[in-house]
Design an enzyme around this catalytic site. Structure first.
Site, PDB file in Angstrom:
ATOM      1  N   CYS A   1      -2.415   4.970  -4.963  1.00  0.00           N
ATOM      2  CA  CYS A   1      -3.569   3.557  -4.415  1.00  0.00           C
ATOM      3  C   CYS A   1      -2.014   2.875  -3.531  1.00  0.00           C
ATOM      4  CB  CYS A   1      -3.566   2.756  -6.098  1.00  0.00           C
ATOM      5  SG  CYS A   1      -1.601   1.804  -6.225  1.00  0.00           S
TER       6      CYS A   1
HETATM    7  O1  LIG Z   1      -2.909  -0.921  -5.364  1.00  0.00           O
HETATM    8  S1  LIG Z   1      -1.413  -1.376  -6.141  1.00  0.00           S
HETATM    9  O2  LIG Z   1      -3.337  -1.806  -7.837  1.00  0.00           O
HETATM   10  O3  LIG Z   1      -0.194  -0.959  -6.057  1.00  0.00           O
HETATM   11  S2  LIG Z   1      -1.934  -3.948  -4.953  1.00  0.00           S
END
Ligand SMILES: O=S(=O)([O-])[S-]
Length: 160
Positions: free
Chosen positions: A117
């Protein structure tokens, strides 16, 4: 008389149950902590490991950021976008539906899956979902797009 006796007996059992469930919840929290520790230590891939895995083409890298974030910031080459909110459903889809929606072959439970992510929070949640569905070889790249971009698109020396 009989009623009172039953009441007392029942009360005793209830007390025992409460004690047992207190013990069980204690164990569950130990189990929970252990699970978090184990997934943090053994299910985290580093930047270099991810690079090697991508080169070997032996993994499916799933980026769980929202699509707009990927369009705005960029993505790790070879990654497939499945936003976090869709991960559980996607991993339970019929392979044909998965292929149609994500244009990729659905991974099997033993395949090497890596979630990423922006900075490791959502990928860890996706990892927990995958493991709970039986994808026991799944891992996550905690460094995420943030770390990847810092190594790939700056003069910084590359980490491990
Ligand atoms: O992408 S995140 O959830 O680590 S901010």
């Amino acid at each position: 008389m009989k009623k009172v006796h039953q009441g007392n007996h029942h009360g005793h059992i209830t007390e025992k149950k409460n004690d047992a469930s207190r013990k069980a919840s204690g164990l569950n929290s130990i189990k929970g902590n252990c699970h978090n520790f184990c997934t943090a230590v053994f299910k985290d891939v580093t930047y270099k490991e991810l690079k090697n895995l991508l080169n070997s083409k032996k993994i499916m890298l799933i980026d769980v950021r929202e699509t707009w974030e990927i369009l705005e910031c960029g993505k790790i080459p070879g990654s497939v976008n499945i936003p976090l909110g869709e991960v559980g459903e996607a991993l339970q889809m019929h392979p044909e539906d998965f292929k149609e929606k994500y244009n990729e072959v659905k991974p099997s439970k033993s395949d090497s899956l890596v979630f990423s992510c922006l900075a490791g929070v959502r990928s860890k949640k996706a990892l927990d979902t995958a493991v709970s569905l039986g994808f026991n070889s799944a891992k996550h790249y905690a460094g995420g797009w943030k770390e990847w971009a810092s190594y790939e698109y700056s003069e910084k020396p590359q980490g491990n």
